[in-house]
Design a protein around this motif. Structure first.
Motif, mmCIF file in Angstrom:
data_model
loop_
_atom_site.group_PDB
_atom_site.id
_atom_site.type_symbol
_atom_site.label_atom_id
_atom_site.label_comp_id
_atom_site.label_asym_id
_atom_site.label_seq_id
_atom_site.Cartn_x
_atom_site.Cartn_y
_atom_site.Cartn_z
ATOM 1 N N GLN A 229 0.824 -1.207 0.000
ATOM 2 C CA GLN A 229 0.000 0.000 0.000
ATOM 3 C C GLN A 229 0.860 1.261 0.000
ATOM 4 O O GLN A 229 0.555 2.229 -0.710
ATOM 5 C CB GLN A 229 -0.933 0.010 1.208
ATOM 6 N N GLN A 230 1.939 1.257 0.779
ATOM 7 C CA GLN A 230 2.830 2.415 0.814
ATOM 8 C C GLN A 230 3.471 2.653 -0.542
ATOM 9 O O GLN A 230 3.634 3.791 -0.983
ATOM 10 C CB GLN A 230 3.891 2.212 1.904
ATOM 11 N N TRP A 231 3.810 1.563 -1.218
ATOM 12 C CA TRP A 231 4.408 1.664 -2.561
ATOM 13 C C TRP A 231 3.391 2.217 -3.559
ATOM 14 O O TRP A 231 3.708 3.063 -4.394
ATOM 15 C CB TRP A 231 4.897 0.287 -2.990
ATOM 16 N N VAL A 232 2.152 1.728 -3.469
ATOM 17 C CA VAL A 232 1.072 2.205 -4.352
ATOM 18 C C VAL A 232 0.856 3.705 -4.160
ATOM 19 O O VAL A 232 0.714 4.463 -5.125
ATOM 20 C CB VAL A 232 -0.237 1.425 -4.077
ATOM 21 N N ALA A 233 0.837 4.144 -2.890
ATOM 22 C CA ALA A 233 0.639 5.568 -2.594
ATOM 23 C C ALA A 233 1.815 6.400 -3.102
ATOM 24 O O ALA A 233 1.626 7.471 -3.694
ATOM 25 C CB ALA A 233 0.458 5.758 -1.089
ATOM 26 N N LYS A 234 3.018 5.905 -2.888
ATOM 27 C CA LYS A 234 4.230 6.626 -3.285
ATOM 28 C C LYS A 234 4.320 6.818 -4.791
ATOM 29 O O LYS A 234 4.709 7.894 -5.270
ATOM 30 C CB LYS A 234 5.460 5.856 -2.778
ATOM 31 N N HIS A 235 3.949 5.789 -5.539
ATOM 32 C CA HIS A 235 4.077 5.836 -6.999
ATOM 33 C C HIS A 235 2.765 6.172 -7.712
ATOM 34 O O HIS A 235 2.687 6.060 -8.947
ATOM 35 C CB HIS A 235 4.628 4.501 -7.505
ATOM 36 N N LYS B 49 -17.523 5.844 -10.887
ATOM 37 C CA LYS B 49 -17.359 6.798 -9.784
ATOM 38 C C LYS B 49 -16.573 6.207 -8.611
ATOM 39 O O LYS B 49 -16.023 6.936 -7.790
ATOM 40 C CB LYS B 49 -18.734 7.257 -9.280
ATOM 41 N N GLU B 50 -16.520 4.876 -8.533
ATOM 42 C CA GLU B 50 -15.876 4.203 -7.406
ATOM 43 C C GLU B 50 -14.457 3.724 -7.715
ATOM 44 O O GLU B 50 -13.784 3.162 -6.851
ATOM 45 C CB GLU B 50 -16.715 2.996 -6.968
ATOM 46 N N LEU B 51 -13.988 3.941 -8.930
ATOM 47 C CA LEU B 51 -12.660 3.469 -9.317
ATOM 48 C C LEU B 51 -11.561 4.187 -8.532
ATOM 49 O O LEU B 51 -11.772 5.306 -8.053
ATOM 50 C CB LEU B 51 -12.454 3.656 -10.822
ATOM 51 N N PRO B 52 -10.393 3.564 -8.370
ATOM 52 C CA PRO B 52 -9.338 4.162 -7.528
ATOM 53 C C PRO B 52 -8.761 5.454 -8.084
ATOM 54 O O PRO B 52 -8.588 5.611 -9.292
ATOM 55 C CB PRO B 52 -8.269 3.064 -7.478
ATOM 56 N N GLU B 53 -8.465 6.363 -7.144
ATOM 57 C CA GLU B 53 -7.729 7.581 -7.463
ATOM 58 C C GLU B 53 -6.243 7.226 -7.482
ATOM 59 O O GLU B 53 -5.841 6.156 -6.993
ATOM 60 C CB GLU B 53 -7.997 8.646 -6.391
ATOM 61 N N PRO B 54 -5.377 8.088 -8.014
ATOM 62 C CA PRO B 54 -3.935 7.814 -7.970
ATOM 63 C C PRO B 54 -3.469 7.589 -6.525
ATOM 64 O O PRO B 54 -3.794 8.365 -5.630
ATOM 65 C CB PRO B 54 -3.318 9.083 -8.572
ATOM 66 N N GLY B 55 -2.727 6.500 -6.316
ATOM 67 C CA GLY B 55 -2.221 6.181 -4.993
ATOM 68 C C GLY B 55 -3.198 5.419 -4.114
ATOM 69 O O GLY B 55 -2.993 5.297 -2.909
ATOM 70 N N GLU B 56 -4.241 4.857 -4.720
ATOM 71 C CA GLU B 56 -5.304 4.226 -3.925
ATOM 72 C C GLU B 56 -5.547 2.775 -4.330
ATOM 73 O O GLU B 56 -5.451 2.403 -5.495
ATOM 74 C CB GLU B 56 -6.604 5.025 -4.102
ATOM 75 N N LEU B 57 -5.893 1.952 -3.325
ATOM 76 C CA LEU B 57 -6.330 0.574 -3.527
ATOM 77 C C LEU B 57 -7.839 0.515 -3.284
ATOM 78 O O LEU B 57 -8.319 1.005 -2.262
ATOM 79 C CB LEU B 57 -5.652 -0.355 -2.525
ATOM 80 N N VAL B 58 -8.575 -0.071 -4.221
ATOM 81 C CA VAL B 58 -10.029 -0.218 -4.045
ATOM 82 C C VAL B 58 -10.400 -1.685 -4.206
ATOM 83 O O VAL B 58 -9.993 -2.347 -5.172
ATOM 84 C CB VAL B 58 -10.817 0.647 -5.058
#
Length: 284
Positions: A55-61, A116-125
């Protein structure tokens, strides 16, 4: 076989002696179940630590990761999602479990409420059921007509291709269980006051319309399994195994920082986790 006493615990000095005492006091099946439970909890914590790193990697990149959980009722989707998200930061993670569409939504393009529910940059959904409701549940239960179903099936690969081209990473899980196991889980829910809310009339119909579900499921796989958005089958009647192996699969798909530092295997068991392909023998 005797019962465990306070003196038994006072005499313990390490894990080996604890196991020895348990083995001497418990029936073999109960002893094996305890060891299995300890192994599961230990592995789960290690994999959840890896998920925190992911998750930290996803947020960072600024990655956009969408994990879809599909399967028959009582297949274990919700339980798996809870284990995925238990220790994640809620600021960059969401669980989406939409209710039935409103009157306004029924008049809109089918995919709009999901976009509308798809992930924003840096997000896991994590989707607890998704746009694939129209592929299986809706036609089986008569919630959509034939024209709506056919139009949807044509559009799904194009929809997912556009998401992929735009950088959204989609992981699609199908949790596969047998008919007997589904019935056992239904009965368990009905017997538990804390879980009765999970059982609905639609669930009851799922057993009656098992073969029809199977037919639509196979059509869904054959028409929506693509190189950019493949179906991953979690093939087991064991809930705990399904949770661990689905987490391993997600972790295996990314090269995040500190990968593997929890000292457990990240690669999923190929006997449980499989890319879709037509099989004569299936458990569901």
């Amino acid at each position: 076989m005797g019962s465990l006493t306070t003196k038994d615990f006072e005499a313990l000095s390490d894990a080996a002696s604890f196991k020895s005492v348990l083995k001497s006091k418990l029936e073999p099946k109960k002893y094996a179940a305890i060891l299995e439970g300890v192994h599961y909890e230990t592995e789960l914590l290690k994999l959840q630590a890896e998920l925190v790193d992911l998750q930290q990697w996803v947020a960072k990149h600024k990655k956009r990761v969408c994990v879809v959980f599909e399967g028959r009722d009582a297949a274990g989707k919700g339980g798996a999602i809870r284990r995925f998200t238990e220790h994640l930061n809620p600021r960059s993670m969401r669980v989406v479990a939409l209710t039935k569409p409103t009157e306004v939504e029924r008049g809109q393009w089918y995919f709009r409420r999901y976009i509308k529910e798809l992930p924003e940059p840096g997000e896991l959904v994590f989707f607890d059921r998704s746009w694939y409701n129209r592929a299986v549940v809706e036609p089986v239960m008569g919630f959509c007509n034939d024209e709506q179903y056919k139009k949807y099936m044509v559009q799904v690969p194009e929809f997912e291709h556009m998401l992929s081209e735009d950088g959204v990473i989609i992981i699609k899980f199908w949790f596969s269980i047998s008919k007997d196991e589904q019935l056992r889980r239904f009965n368990s829910r009905l017997a538990n006051p804390l879980k009765q809310w999970k059982f609905s009339p639609v669930d009851k119909e799922g057993q009656k319309r098992w073969d029809l579900y199977t037919s639509y499921k196979e059509q869904m796989f054959s028409k929506t399994h693509t190189s950019f958005s493949p179906w991953i089958i979690i093939k087991t009647n064991n809930k705990k195994e399904a949770r661990l192996e689905s987490i391993r699969y997600v972790l295996s798909k990314f090269e995040y920082d500190r990968k593997g530092e929890s000292n457990t295997t990240i690669l999923p068991d190929p006997n449980v986790v499989q890319r879709y392909h037509r099989m004569i023998n299936q458990i569901d």
